[in-house]
Motif scaffolding. Structure first.
Motif, PDB file in Angstrom:
ATOM      1  N   VAL A  88       0.890  -1.165   0.000  1.00 40.82           N
ATOM      2  CA  VAL A  88       0.000   0.000   0.000  1.00 40.82           C
ATOM      3  C   VAL A  88       0.928   1.214   0.000  1.00 40.82           C
ATOM      4  N   ALA A  89       0.734   2.096  -0.972  1.00 39.59           N
ATOM      5  CA  ALA A  89       1.604   3.273  -1.080  1.00 39.59           C
ATOM      6  C   ALA A  89       0.732   4.514  -1.229  1.00 39.59           C
ATOM      7  N   VAL A  90       1.305   5.652  -0.872  1.00 38.05           N
ATOM      8  CA  VAL A  90       0.549   6.912  -0.961  1.00 38.05           C
ATOM      9  C   VAL A  90       1.342   7.945  -1.762  1.00 38.05           C
ATOM     10  N   HIS A  91       0.630   8.935  -2.258  1.00 35.56           N
ATOM     11  CA  HIS A  91       1.270  10.080  -2.913  1.00 35.56           C
ATOM     12  C   HIS A  91       2.003  10.870  -1.824  1.00 35.56           C
ATOM     13  N   GLY A 126      -5.876  -2.071 -14.755  1.00 36.13           N
ATOM     14  CA  GLY A 126      -4.641  -2.750 -14.368  1.00 36.13           C
ATOM     15  C   GLY A 126      -3.842  -1.808 -13.497  1.00 36.13           C
ATOM     16  N   SER A 127      -2.763  -2.315 -12.934  1.00 34.62           N
ATOM     17  CA  SER A 127      -1.961  -1.479 -12.036  1.00 34.62           C
ATOM     18  C   SER A 127      -1.240  -0.365 -12.783  1.00 34.62           C
ATOM     19  N   GLY A 128      -0.923  -0.576 -14.062  1.00 37.61           N
ATOM     20  CA  GLY A 128      -0.230   0.466 -14.839  1.00 37.61           C
ATOM     21  C   GLY A 128      -0.969   1.787 -14.754  1.00 37.61           C
ATOM     22  N   PRO A 129      -2.226   1.849 -15.226  1.00 39.81           N
ATOM     23  CA  PRO A 129      -2.967   3.107 -15.136  1.00 39.81           C
ATOM     24  C   PRO A 129      -3.285   3.533 -13.704  1.00 39.81           C
ATOM     25  N   ALA A 130      -3.438   2.569 -12.790  1.00 42.60           N
ATOM     26  CA  ALA A 130      -3.700   2.930 -11.379  1.00 42.60           C
ATOM     27  C   ALA A 130      -2.487   3.666 -10.818  1.00 42.60           C
ATOM     28  N   LEU A 131      -1.295   3.154 -11.128  1.00 41.39           N
ATOM     29  CA  LEU A 131      -0.066   3.802 -10.648  1.00 41.39           C
ATOM     30  C   LEU A 131       0.102   5.189 -11.257  1.00 41.39           C
ATOM     31  N   ASN A 132      -0.196   5.307 -12.565  1.00 40.85           N
ATOM     32  CA  ASN A 132      -0.070   6.620 -13.225  1.00 40.85           C
ATOM     33  C   ASN A 132      -0.868   7.671 -12.473  1.00 40.85           C
ATOM     34  N   ASP A 133      -2.099   7.342 -12.125  1.00 40.97           N
ATOM     35  CA  ASP A 133      -2.948   8.325 -11.441  1.00 40.97           C
ATOM     36  C   ASP A 133      -2.503   8.574 -10.004  1.00 40.97           C
ATOM     37  N   ALA A 134      -1.965   7.533  -9.367  1.00 41.40           N
ATOM     38  CA  ALA A 134      -1.488   7.722  -7.981  1.00 41.40           C
ATOM     39  C   ALA A 134      -0.250   8.625  -7.996  1.00 41.40           C
ATOM     40  N   VAL A 135       0.647   8.378  -8.946  1.00 40.71           N
ATOM     41  CA  VAL A 135       1.863   9.196  -9.037  1.00 40.71           C
ATOM     42  C   VAL A 135       1.503  10.641  -9.384  1.00 40.71           C
ATOM     43  N   ALA A 136       0.472  10.819 -10.205  1.00 38.48           N
ATOM     44  CA  ALA A 136       0.052  12.172 -10.589  1.00 38.48           C
ATOM     45  C   ALA A 136      -0.745  12.864  -9.474  1.00 38.48           C
ATOM     46  N   GLY A 137      -1.038  12.131  -8.413  1.00 37.51           N
ATOM     47  CA  GLY A 137      -1.769  12.727  -7.292  1.00 37.51           C
ATOM     48  C   GLY A 137      -3.272  12.765  -7.505  1.00 37.51           C
ATOM     49  N   GLN A 138      -3.776  12.077  -8.532  1.00 38.37           N
ATOM     50  CA  GLN A 138      -5.237  12.051  -8.773  1.00 38.37           C
ATOM     51  C   GLN A 138      -5.945  11.217  -7.714  1.00 38.37           C
ATOM     52  N   PRO A 171       9.608   0.773  -8.540  1.00 34.37           N
ATOM     53  CA  PRO A 171      10.371   1.888  -9.136  1.00 34.37           C
ATOM     54  C   PRO A 171       9.851   3.253  -8.684  1.00 34.37           C
ATOM     55  N   PHE A 172       8.544   3.393  -8.509  1.00 30.04           N
ATOM     56  CA  PHE A 172       7.978   4.690  -8.080  1.00 30.04           C
ATOM     57  C   PHE A 172       8.291   4.967  -6.608  1.00 30.04           C
ATOM     58  N   ILE A 173       8.368   3.902  -5.828  1.00 26.58           N
ATOM     59  CA  ILE A 173       8.708   4.066  -4.406  1.00 26.58           C
ATOM     60  C   ILE A 173      10.184   4.459  -4.304  1.00 26.58           C
ATOM     61  N   LYS A 174      11.014   3.783  -5.084  1.00 26.27           N
ATOM     62  CA  LYS A 174      12.461   4.078  -5.042  1.00 26.27           C
ATOM     63  C   LYS A 174      12.742   5.510  -5.480  1.00 26.27           C
ATOM     64  N   SER A 175      11.957   6.012  -6.455  1.00 21.14           N
ATOM     65  CA  SER A 175      12.217   7.368  -6.952  1.00 21.14           C
ATOM     66  C   SER A 175      11.558   8.437  -6.082  1.00 21.14           C
ATOM     67  N   GLY A 176      10.809   8.014  -5.062  1.00 18.29           N
ATOM     68  CA  GLY A 176      10.175   8.976  -4.163  1.00 18.29           C
ATOM     69  C   GLY A 176       8.853   9.524  -4.684  1.00 18.29           C
ATOM     70  N   GLN A 177       8.374   8.977  -5.813  1.00 17.24           N
ATOM     71  CA  GLN A 177       7.080   9.463  -6.346  1.00 17.24           C
ATOM     72  C   GLN A 177       5.903   8.878  -5.571  1.00 17.24           C
TER      73      GLN A 177
END
Ligand code: GLU
Length: 337
Positions: A142-145, A200-212, A225-231
């Motif tokens: 479970v990850a957050v913006h 799928g998780s691809g589009p779910a991650l895109n929106d989470a990273v974008a803060g939607q 990769p998004f967790i490692k980059s701090g996004q």
């Protein structure tokens, strides 16, 4: 109104000559099947991924398909058919001829969580497919913006408790493992969040990273990769123990939620009735590919464990996982609405 028989003289038992002809025909129908299985694969093999590109199913499928092409002597082409929490692509696999030219990725969502809750899913995960091999098991996270007011589980739970209904969470789709596990989490912690399903998780991650969407439930390989980059900020993981990749992040078990502490898996199945020689060829090609040092490293670096079991073991695993989710649905009285 009376019902009339359209063919009143059709004999109940076929006369011997007709029966003989039918047997000859049936034997002929089987022969090319056996020959086809021996020559398999004589053309490219399609591997249906029932989720969008960028998710863990897609990642595992592409790593394996690239290598398996060499082992099989034919290209293995990944075909993303996302939607319906994986049901659309999975149904497509179930409906194909069992000739080995259409195979599908089978995940915990498509074989366990979704069939456990969705009575209208249109397939039976235990009888409509031929299990081939389970490739890998992966932790969930479970990850957050970064704008979410929490950096660990305690603060995360507090934020949810203080703001019932304020936050939404993204998952790979309706009745996916993410959806089911978050519903279980809500029910066990007495919190409320709104579910936002994706293809799928691809589009779910895109929106989470974008803060939607402020929260995402995902499988580790696609989220890491998004967790490692701090996004994204990891809050809690579902894994047997803390992960080498995220040593500071607690497991669901540690925070007292053992029921949510379940891994995901990624295997390959064919339609029901796939000939055994085809099953064995595909299983051997995948196993050989996954055991290549560079492929093994690529999969294990994502936090996954290679499983590489037999078709029977994979079948037993699917049966057991389905039973787990059926029990969750029953005891938590979860519904799809
Ligand atoms: N969460 C899904 C599963 O584990 C996979 C999602 C995806 O690959 O996009 O069944």
């Amino acid at each position: 109104m009376t019902l009339t028989r359209s063919r009143p003289h059709l004999p109940l038992l076929a006369p011997p000559r007709t029966l003989f002809a039918a047997l000859v025909l049936a034997a002929h129908a089987c022969l090319p099947h056996a020959a086809q299985a021996q020559d398999y694969p004589a053309k490219p093999v399609r591997l249906v991924v029932p989720f969008a590109a960028g998710g863990t199913t897609d990642i595992v499928a592409r790593v394996i398909a690239n290598g398996a092409a060499a082992a099989l002597g034919q290209p293995m082409i990944v075909d993303n058919k996302g939607g319906g929490g994986g049901a659309i692509g999975t149904l497509e696999v179930a409906r194909q001829r069992p000739d080995g030219y259409t195979l599908g990725m089978a995940t915990v969502s498509t074989t366990a969580s979704a069939p456990a809750i969705n009575k209208k899913i249109g397939y039976d995960p235990l009888t409509d497919f031929t299990p081939i091999i389970n490739i890998a098991a992966t932790p969930n996270v479970v990850a957050v913006h970064p704008s979410f007011p929490a950096r660990d589980y305690k603060a995360f739970l507090q934020a949810l408790k203080n703001n019932p209904g304020k936050y939404s969470f993204a998952t790979a789709g309706n009745a996916s493992i993410g959806h089911m596990q978050m519903e279980l989490f809500k029910s066990l912690t007495d919190t409320f969040m709104t579910h936002i399903p994706y293809r799928g998780s691809g589009p779910a991650l895109n929106d989470a990273v974008a803060g939607q969407v402020p929260i995402v439930f995902d499988n580790l390989p696609s989220a890491l990769p998004f967790i490692k980059s701090g996004q994204l900020v990891a809050i809690v993981v579902a894994a047997p123990q803390r992960l080498a990749q995220l040593p500071g992040v607690a497991t669901f078990k540690e925070v007292g939620l053992e029921a949510v502490n379940r891994m995901a898996y990624y295997g390959v199945v064919g339609p029901k009735g796939l000939p055994r020689p085809v099953v064995d060829k595909v299983a051997a090609a995948i196993k050989r590919t996954a055991e290549l040092p560079e492929v093994k490293k690529r999969i294990e670096d994502t936090g996954s464990l290679l499983v590489l079991n037999t078709p029977d073991e994979f079948a037993a695993q699917m049966r057991a996982e389905l039973a787990v989710y059926q029990k969750v649905v029953e005891t938590q009285k979860l519904t799809l609405d």
